[in-house]
Design a protein around this motif. Structure first.
Motif, PDB file in Angstrom:
ATOM      1  N   ALA A   4     -78.975  -1.019  62.693  1.00  0.00           N
ATOM      2  CA  ALA A   4     -79.884  -2.146  62.544  1.00  0.00           C
ATOM      3  C   ALA A   4     -80.728  -1.947  61.302  1.00  0.00           C
ATOM      4  O   ALA A   4     -81.176  -0.854  61.025  1.00  0.00           O
ATOM      5  CB  ALA A   4     -80.758  -2.289  63.786  1.00  0.00           C
ATOM      6  N   SER A   5     -80.946  -2.981  60.579  1.00  0.00           N
ATOM      7  CA  SER A   5     -81.726  -3.118  59.349  1.00  0.00           C
ATOM      8  C   SER A   5     -80.910  -2.830  58.098  1.00  0.00           C
ATOM      9  O   SER A   5     -81.306  -3.225  57.024  1.00  0.00           O
ATOM     10  CB  SER A   5     -83.022  -2.291  59.367  1.00  0.00           C
ATOM     11  N   VAL A   8     -79.910  -6.144  56.379  1.00  0.00           N
ATOM     12  CA  VAL A   8     -80.920  -6.997  55.746  1.00  0.00           C
ATOM     13  C   VAL A   8     -80.740  -6.944  54.231  1.00  0.00           C
ATOM     14  O   VAL A   8     -80.625  -5.872  53.642  1.00  0.00           O
ATOM     15  CB  VAL A   8     -82.346  -6.571  56.147  1.00  0.00           C
ATOM     16  N   ASP A 110     -82.977 -10.678  58.747  1.00  0.00           N
ATOM     17  CA  ASP A 110     -83.484  -9.849  59.852  1.00  0.00           C
ATOM     18  C   ASP A 110     -82.300  -9.271  60.607  1.00  0.00           C
ATOM     19  O   ASP A 110     -81.214  -9.854  60.636  1.00  0.00           O
ATOM     20  CB  ASP A 110     -84.371 -10.675  60.786  1.00  0.00           C
ATOM     21  N   ASP A 111     -82.526  -8.117  61.213  1.00  0.00           N
ATOM     22  CA  ASP A 111     -81.503  -7.389  61.947  1.00  0.00           C
ATOM     23  C   ASP A 111     -82.234  -6.618  63.034  1.00  0.00           C
ATOM     24  O   ASP A 111     -82.997  -5.706  62.738  1.00  0.00           O
ATOM     25  CB  ASP A 111     -80.791  -6.445  60.971  1.00  0.00           C
ATOM     26  N   TYR A 112     -82.061  -7.036  64.288  1.00  0.00           N
ATOM     27  CA  TYR A 112     -82.795  -6.398  65.378  1.00  0.00           C
ATOM     28  C   TYR A 112     -81.906  -6.288  66.607  1.00  0.00           C
ATOM     29  O   TYR A 112     -80.840  -6.905  66.672  1.00  0.00           O
ATOM     30  CB  TYR A 112     -84.080  -7.171  65.690  1.00  0.00           C
ATOM     31  N   GLU A 113     -82.347  -5.495  67.560  1.00  0.00           N
ATOM     32  CA  GLU A 113     -81.575  -5.279  68.777  1.00  0.00           C
ATOM     33  C   GLU A 113     -82.306  -5.828  69.996  1.00  0.00           C
ATOM     34  O   GLU A 113     -83.532  -5.910  70.000  1.00  0.00           O
ATOM     35  CB  GLU A 113     -81.283  -3.792  68.968  1.00  0.00           C
ATOM     36  N   ARG A 114     -81.531  -6.178  71.012  1.00  0.00           N
ATOM     37  CA  ARG A 114     -82.040  -6.663  72.296  1.00  0.00           C
ATOM     38  C   ARG A 114     -81.271  -5.967  73.408  1.00  0.00           C
ATOM     39  O   ARG A 114     -80.204  -5.398  73.182  1.00  0.00           O
ATOM     40  CB  ARG A 114     -81.843  -8.182  72.429  1.00  0.00           C
ATOM     41  N   ARG A 120     -76.982  -6.770  69.146  1.00  0.00           N
ATOM     42  CA  ARG A 120     -77.562  -6.704  67.806  1.00  0.00           C
ATOM     43  C   ARG A 120     -77.620  -8.136  67.292  1.00  0.00           C
ATOM     44  O   ARG A 120     -76.645  -8.887  67.404  1.00  0.00           O
ATOM     45  CB  ARG A 120     -76.685  -5.857  66.900  1.00  0.00           C
ATOM     46  N   CYS A 121     -78.753  -8.518  66.752  1.00  0.00           N
ATOM     47  CA  CYS A 121     -78.950  -9.884  66.274  1.00  0.00           C
ATOM     48  C   CYS A 121     -79.200  -9.879  64.768  1.00  0.00           C
ATOM     49  O   CYS A 121     -80.117  -9.211  64.290  1.00  0.00           O
ATOM     50  CB  CYS A 121     -80.138 -10.529  66.991  1.00  0.00           C
TER      51      CYS A 121
END
Length: 151
Positions: A4-5, A8, A110-114, A120-121
């Motif tokens: 993640a990230s 970006v 943006d690059d984030y996790e849930r 991963r979004c």
């Protein structure tokens, strides 16, 4: 897959796509649009438009016409079989019409996790212009199913 990230800032080269009347008519039919404004040139002219206007979500379809529209996902090390469409939104600055040449420029912002890392979004922002005139800003969230959640 890139952590993640790392995604970006990944971007796609600008791509210019012509808006065609026939595709607009087919799109209107496919989405069940019955307003003749989107299919009949005389109706569009009567309503004060110079040609058939582009229906609101059609820009997302045009964006997929660029060469290798998912190259940025491969560049981020993402397996396309794990990709889901999360959401999309449109902010319009001007109308566009059949006959226009539109340029699309995209980047991951943006690059984030849930779900504890299970999802991963990636947020992709796309600027659409006609010549140098801003037409719309598109935003979509691409959801990637991770192999397993982290504790």
């Amino acid at each position: 897959m890139a952590p993640a990230s790392d995604a970006v800032g990944l971007s796609t080269p600008p791509s210019t796509i012509d808006v065609e009347r026939g595709r607009l008519r087919l799109f209107a039919k496919a989405i069940g649009e019955t307003d003749p404004l989107y299919t009949d040139l005389d109706a569009a002219h009567t309503a004060g438009h110079r040609d058939l206007p582009v229906p609101p979500t059609f820009l997302f379809c045009l964006e997929m016409d660029r060469p290798d529209p998912f190259a940025f996902l491969s560049e981020a090390g993402i397996d396309l079989e794990r990709v889901l469409h999360g959401e999309q939104s449109f902010t319009y600055h001007a109308l566009c019409y059949a006959g226009d040449s539109l340029t699309f420029e995209s980047s991951i912002t943006d690059d984030y996790e849930r779900k504890g890392g299970a999802l991963r979004c990636l947020v992709r922002q796309t600027r659409v212009t006609r010549a140098d005139e801003p037409i719309a800003d598109l935003s979509n969230v691409i959801v990637v199913q991770q192999s397993k959640a982290r504790a």
